[in-house]
Motif scaffolding. Structure first.
Motif, short mmCIF file in Angstrom:
data_model
loop_
_atom_site.label_atom_id
_atom_site.label_comp_id
_atom_site.label_asym_id
_atom_site.label_seq_id
_atom_site.Cartn_x
_atom_site.Cartn_y
_atom_site.Cartn_z
N VAL A 166 0.78 -1.20 -0.03
CA VAL A 166 0.04 0.00 0.01
C VAL A 166 0.97 1.38 0.05
N HIS A 167 0.38 2.34 -0.61
CA HIS A 167 1.41 3.40 -0.64
C HIS A 167 1.67 4.24 0.36
N ASN A 168 0.60 4.56 1.29
CA ASN A 168 0.70 5.41 2.62
C ASN A 168 1.18 4.49 3.57
N ASP A 169 2.63 3.80 3.54
CA ASP A 169 2.85 2.80 4.45
C ASP A 169 4.54 2.92 4.47
N PRO A 170 5.11 3.30 5.64
CA PRO A 170 6.48 3.15 5.72
C PRO A 170 7.27 2.04 5.19
N HIS A 198 -3.57 2.75 3.34
CA HIS A 198 -2.89 2.72 4.45
C HIS A 198 -2.44 1.55 4.96
N HIS A 199 -1.53 1.33 5.80
CA HIS A 199 -1.17 -0.04 6.49
C HIS A 199 -2.45 -0.45 7.17
N GLY A 200 -2.73 -1.67 7.21
CA GLY A 200 -3.90 -2.01 8.09
C GLY A 200 -5.16 -2.13 7.09
N LEU A 201 -4.89 -2.21 5.94
CA LEU A 201 -6.02 -2.22 5.13
C LEU A 201 -6.71 -3.73 5.13
N THR A 203 -7.08 -5.84 7.73
CA THR A 203 -7.66 -5.95 8.96
C THR A 203 -8.89 -4.79 9.09
N ASN A 204 -9.27 -3.92 8.06
CA ASN A 204 -10.14 -3.00 8.05
C ASN A 204 -11.04 -3.47 6.92
N ALA A 205 -10.99 -4.66 6.29
CA ALA A 205 -11.69 -4.94 5.40
C ALA A 205 -13.38 -5.02 5.40
N GLY A 206 -13.78 -4.78 6.93
CA GLY A 206 -15.14 -4.79 7.15
C GLY A 206 -15.62 -3.47 6.89
N VAL A 207 -14.87 -2.43 6.78
CA VAL A 207 -15.40 -1.12 6.72
C VAL A 207 -14.74 -0.43 5.55
N ILE A 208 -13.66 -0.95 4.84
CA ILE A 208 -12.89 -0.39 3.60
C ILE A 208 -13.09 -1.42 2.46
N PRO A 209 -14.00 -1.11 1.52
CA PRO A 209 -14.39 -1.93 0.39
C PRO A 209 -13.05 -2.45 -0.49
N THR A 210 -11.94 -1.59 -0.48
CA THR A 210 -10.61 -2.11 -0.96
C THR A 210 -10.19 -3.51 -0.34
N GLY A 211 -10.23 -3.17 1.04
CA GLY A 211 -9.83 -4.13 1.99
C GLY A 211 -10.60 -5.83 1.68
N ARG A 212 -11.69 -5.58 1.23
CA ARG A 212 -12.38 -6.51 0.81
C ARG A 212 -11.97 -7.19 -0.53
N GLU A 213 -11.70 -6.25 -1.35
CA GLU A 213 -11.34 -6.72 -2.67
C GLU A 213 -9.83 -7.46 -2.34
N LEU A 214 -8.85 -6.78 -1.40
CA LEU A 214 -7.71 -7.47 -1.19
C LEU A 214 -7.86 -8.81 -0.74
N LEU A 215 -8.86 -9.24 0.03
CA LEU A 215 -9.10 -10.31 0.57
C LEU A 215 -9.53 -11.58 -0.73
N ASP A 216 -10.21 -10.84 -1.31
CA ASP A 216 -10.89 -11.85 -2.38
C ASP A 216 -9.60 -12.09 -3.32
#
Length: 232
Positions: A166-170, A198-201, A203-216
């Motif tokens: 992810v882009h916004n991540d050290p 950001h980092h944490g995408l 584990t935030n898949a329940g509220v961030i649609p892109t996180g669900r896309e990542l899981l898929d």
């Protein structure tokens, strides 16, 4: 087999239970989530040893566990990704069907350009440094291949690998560099980079649609690598 993140200091099977449950359902697989010992009470190599023991138990005892030893995927996010990447570099891990890493720590010197560029919440370079201080003994060589899989050679027997950054991540720079090393070795299956996240995408898949896309995307990788055509 999933190794949770949390800077080797935090996280648990509970914090990543929803992630593991989603992958189990979406990819129709059994998921072993590892409850490894945490720092600073248990410094390196305690966590890695725990995960290595579980991986050996899964590979050796696969049939008694009801799983196929030719179709074992090792996965992890952040610090869990560092442990997973380290375990995947040993020759006996050559039987793995795949490796899935989400914004992994791959260089514990924290010297990548993104460590100087990313200053926003939730993960910043100062926090990464604090986590590393808790995890490694004071005398440890942070650039050593033993703890930093990124600078280490990637061998041809290495499991085909999925990596997400992810882009916004050290950790962005070291993750991208590791993906490039995997590609050069011919073992990169997929690298997905998410701009604007950001980092944490994960584990935030329940509220961030892109996180669900990542899981898929991870589930699709698992399905592809555990198919009969890809077992090796």
């Amino acid at each position: 087999m999933f190794i949770h993140g949390g800077g080797w200091v935090m996280g648990s099977v509970q914090t990543h239970d929803a992630v593991c449950a989603y992958l189990a359902h979406a990819a129709r697989v059994t998921v072993f989530s590892v409850d490894y010992r945490l720092a600073p009470e248990h410094r390196y190599p305690a966590a890695e040893n725990d995960c290595a023991d579980v991986l050996e138990a899964v590979l050796v005892g696969a049939h008694s566990l009801g799983v196929d030893p030719r179709r074992v995927i090792l996965a992890g996010d952040s610090a869990g990704g560092q442990i997973a990447a380290n375990l995947a570099r040993v020759p006996q891990a050559g039987s793995l069907a795949g490796l899935a890493l989400v914004y992994p720590v791959t260089d514990l010197t924290a010297s990548g350009a993104s460590h100087r560029e990313v200053a926003g919440f939730p993960l910043v370079t100062e926090t990464v440094g604090w986590f590393i201080d808790q995890y490694l003994p004071a005398e440890a060589d942070r650039a050593s291949d033993a703890v930093s899989p990124g600078p280490a050679p990637v061998w041809g027997w290495h499991a085909p690998t999925f990596i997400a950054t992810v882009h916004n991540d050290p950790l962005r720079s070291e993750g991208i560099a590791y993906a490039e090393a995997l590609a050069e070795a011919g073992v990169l299956d997929t690298h997905i980079h998410y701009e604007g996240h950001h980092h944490g995408l994960l584990t935030n898949a329940g509220v961030i649609p892109t996180g669900r896309e990542l899981l898929d995307e991870i589930a699709a990788f698992i399905t592809r690598r555990t198919s009969k055509d890809n077992t090796r």
